[in-house]
Design a protein around this motif. Sequence first.
Motif, PDB file in Angstrom:
ATOM      1  N   LEU A   1       5.545 -16.199  -9.623  1.00 43.17           N
ATOM      2  CA  LEU A   1       5.406 -14.879 -10.254  1.00 43.17           C
ATOM      3  C   LEU A   1       3.937 -14.448 -10.301  1.00 43.17           C
ATOM      4  N   GLY A   2       3.063 -15.371 -10.709  1.00 42.24           N
ATOM      5  CA  GLY A   2       1.640 -15.057 -10.737  1.00 42.24           C
ATOM      6  C   GLY A   2       1.118 -14.673  -9.366  1.00 42.24           C
ATOM      7  N   ALA A   3       1.569 -15.399  -8.342  1.00 47.47           N
ATOM      8  CA  ALA A   3       1.163 -15.087  -6.971  1.00 47.47           C
ATOM      9  C   ALA A   3       1.662 -13.704  -6.550  1.00 47.47           C
ATOM     10  N   MET A   4       2.888 -13.367  -6.937  1.00 45.03           N
ATOM     11  CA  MET A   4       3.443 -12.068  -6.563  1.00 45.03           C
ATOM     12  C   MET A   4       2.753 -10.930  -7.310  1.00 45.03           C
ATOM     13  N   TYR A   5       2.354 -11.160  -8.546  1.00 37.79           N
ATOM     14  CA  TYR A   5       1.616 -10.122  -9.274  1.00 37.79           C
ATOM     15  C   TYR A   5       0.277  -9.847  -8.581  1.00 37.79           C
ATOM     16  N   THR A   6      -0.344 -10.903  -8.067  1.00 38.48           N
ATOM     17  CA  THR A   6      -1.578 -10.738  -7.291  1.00 38.48           C
ATOM     18  C   THR A   6      -1.302  -9.979  -5.999  1.00 38.48           C
ATOM     19  N   HIS A   7      -0.263 -10.359  -5.300  1.00 39.44           N
ATOM     20  CA  HIS A   7       0.114  -9.699  -4.040  1.00 39.44           C
ATOM     21  C   HIS A   7       0.399  -8.218  -4.264  1.00 39.44           C
ATOM     22  N   MET A   8       1.015  -7.873  -5.388  1.00 38.91           N
ATOM     23  CA  MET A   8       1.331  -6.471  -5.668  1.00 38.91           C
ATOM     24  C   MET A   8       0.072  -5.616  -5.786  1.00 38.91           C
ATOM     25  N   VAL A   9      -0.991  -6.178  -6.371  1.00 34.41           N
ATOM     26  CA  VAL A   9      -2.238  -5.418  -6.470  1.00 34.41           C
ATOM     27  C   VAL A   9      -2.835  -5.182  -5.084  1.00 34.41           C
ATOM     28  N   GLU A  10      -2.646  -6.140  -4.173  1.00 30.75           N
ATOM     29  CA  GLU A  10      -3.127  -5.934  -2.806  1.00 30.75           C
ATOM     30  C   GLU A  10      -2.297  -4.860  -2.090  1.00 30.75           C
ATOM     31  N   LEU A  11      -1.008  -4.793  -2.380  1.00 29.66           N
ATOM     32  CA  LEU A  11      -0.196  -3.693  -1.855  1.00 29.66           C
ATOM     33  C   LEU A  11      -0.638  -2.375  -2.475  1.00 29.66           C
ATOM     34  N   GLN A  12      -0.951  -2.411  -3.773  1.00 32.39           N
ATOM     35  CA  GLN A  12      -1.453  -1.211  -4.443  1.00 32.39           C
ATOM     36  C   GLN A  12      -2.745  -0.735  -3.782  1.00 32.39           C
ATOM     37  N   HIS A  13      -3.582  -1.682  -3.373  1.00 35.80           N
ATOM     38  CA  HIS A  13      -4.839  -1.336  -2.714  1.00 35.80           C
ATOM     39  C   HIS A  13      -4.613  -0.472  -1.481  1.00 35.80           C
ATOM     40  N   GLN A  14      -3.576  -0.782  -0.715  1.00 40.50           N
ATOM     41  CA  GLN A  14      -3.284   0.043   0.455  1.00 40.50           C
ATOM     42  C   GLN A  14      -2.869   1.444   0.027  1.00 40.50           C
ATOM     43  N   CYS A  15      -2.130   1.544  -1.061  1.00 38.67           N
ATOM     44  CA  CYS A  15      -1.737   2.861  -1.567  1.00 38.67           C
ATOM     45  C   CYS A  15      -2.957   3.672  -1.994  1.00 38.67           C
ATOM     46  N   LEU A  16      -3.986   3.008  -2.527  1.00 32.77           N
ATOM     47  CA  LEU A  16      -5.194   3.713  -2.938  1.00 32.77           C
ATOM     48  C   LEU A  16      -5.780   4.523  -1.794  1.00 32.77           C
ATOM     49  N   HIS A  17      -5.671   3.975  -0.588  1.00 31.45           N
ATOM     50  CA  HIS A  17      -6.279   4.602   0.580  1.00 31.45           C
ATOM     51  C   HIS A  17      -5.339   5.574   1.298  1.00 31.45           C
ATOM     52  N   HIS A  18      -4.149   5.759   0.747  1.00 24.05           N
ATOM     53  CA  HIS A  18      -3.152   6.649   1.366  1.00 24.05           C
ATOM     54  C   HIS A  18      -2.892   6.244   2.815  1.00 24.05           C
ATOM     55  N   SER A  19      -2.795   4.932   3.023  1.00 23.41           N
ATOM     56  CA  SER A  19      -2.565   4.429   4.377  1.00 23.41           C
ATOM     57  C   SER A  19      -1.237   3.689   4.489  1.00 23.41           C
ATOM     58  N   ALA A  20      -0.319   3.961   3.554  1.00 22.27           N
ATOM     59  CA  ALA A  20       0.988   3.298   3.575  1.00 22.27           C
ATOM     60  C   ALA A  20       2.112   4.259   3.935  1.00 22.27           C
ATOM     61  N   PHE A  21       2.002   5.523   3.481  1.00 20.78           N
ATOM     62  CA  PHE A  21       3.058   6.517   3.689  1.00 20.78           C
ATOM     63  C   PHE A  21       2.479   7.766   4.342  1.00 20.78           C
ATOM     64  N   ARG A  22       3.345   8.528   4.960  1.00 22.19           N
ATOM     65  CA  ARG A  22       2.918   9.801   5.537  1.00 22.19           C
ATOM     66  C   ARG A  22       2.784  10.885   4.478  1.00 22.19           C
ATOM     67  N   SER A  23       3.464  10.721   3.363  1.00 17.61           N
ATOM     68  CA  SER A  23       3.379  11.674   2.258  1.00 17.61           C
ATOM     69  C   SER A  23       2.361  11.189   1.233  1.00 17.61           C
ATOM     70  N   PRO A  24       1.322  11.967   0.922  1.00 20.68           N
ATOM     71  CA  PRO A  24       0.328  11.535  -0.068  1.00 20.68           C
ATOM     72  C   PRO A  24       0.945  11.232  -1.426  1.00 20.68           C
TER      73      PRO A  24
END
Length: 319
Positions: free
Chosen positions: A60-83
Motif C-alpha cells: 500500500l505504501g509503495a502504491m501511494y508513492t506510485h500514485m504521486v508519480e502518476l499525479q506528476h504526469q497529470c501536472l504536465h497535462h501529458s496523460a490525456f488529450r482533454s486538459p
Amino acid sequence: MSAPATHEGPQVLFRKARVTRHDEKVFLAKLVLAAALTAVAGYLALQPHPVTAVLGMLLLGAMYTHMVELQHQCLHHSAFRSPRAHRLAGVPLGLPLLVSYSHYRVRHLQHHRYLGTPQDSEFFGFDTRAPLRWKLLLRGLLDYPRVALVLKDVARSFSGRWSYDMGQIAERRRREIMAEYRLLGVLVASLAAVCLAGHPDLVLRLWLLPLLVAVPLHFLVELPEHILCETETTDVLRNTRSIRGSALSTWFTNGNNLHVEHHAAMVVPINRLRERHAEAEHFAVHVEHSYAAFFRTVAATARRNGKQAKARKEREDHR
C-alpha cells in the motif's frame, strides 16, 4: 532549459509531442493497474496473519508513492488529450499522501521554469543545493512534519485565508487549491470519525502505517532528479540526472528515472521518453545505469562530506 538541438546536438531530446489516443490508453492502463494493486494491497493489509498484513501495508505504501508519480504526469497535462481530465484524475491520486494537485502543479511548473536559478523551489522541500550530509538525507527521508504543514493549509483554506507564498497566481487557481485542501480536511476528519466509531485498526492498516512507508519511499524516488548535479546552470544536460533503470523501476517511478528527457520536453507523454534516452546518455553529463549505482554515489558522497566536516570541526576545536 538549454537551446534546442543543432545538427551537432540532440535531434529528438527537446522535440515536443502531443498526447495521442495511444498515449491516453497507456495512462488509463496504468491507472487501472494502480487501482487493482491498491485493492489487493488493502485486502492483504486487513488479513489476520501478521506477515500477510505487513506485506499488504508495505505494498500500500509503495502504491501511494506510485500514485504521486502518476499525479506528476497529470501536472504536465501529458496523460490525456482533454486538459480537464488531468485534474479529475490528479486530485484523487494525491489523496493518500495528502498532496493537493493544483498546489503541486503551480509549484512544480515553477520548478521547471526556474531550475538552475535561485528562484527554483520544488513542492517537496529537499534542497538539492545544500552540501550532501547524512543528517540532511535523514531529514528528507523522514519528512513526516509535512503532514502538519498540510493540516495548516487545510485550516487556512477552510477559513479562506490561504494564499500562495511563491509569487502571484490567478484567483481561480487559488480557489481550486483551497477546495482541494478542504477535501483533504474532510478526508482526515472522516478517518478520525472511523477511529472514534471503534475501527482505528482500519485507519492504521490502510493509511497510517502505509504512510510511514510511502513518505521515505517517495523521497528516494525523487532524490536522483537533481542532487549532485550542477545547480547554477539552466542547461538540463548538466543540472538534471537520468537513470536507465529497469522496466520495473521505470513503471514504479512512472518514468521519473528518465528525468533529463522529461525536463528537456516536459509535455511529452512519459511513455514516450524511453525513445529519447539514447540521446540523453550521449549528451547529458549525469546519467546512471541503475538506481543501485546512484545510491552508492550518494552514500559515498555523504560519507566523504561527513568526514570533511568532522575534520574541520576538530581543527577549529584545536585552535
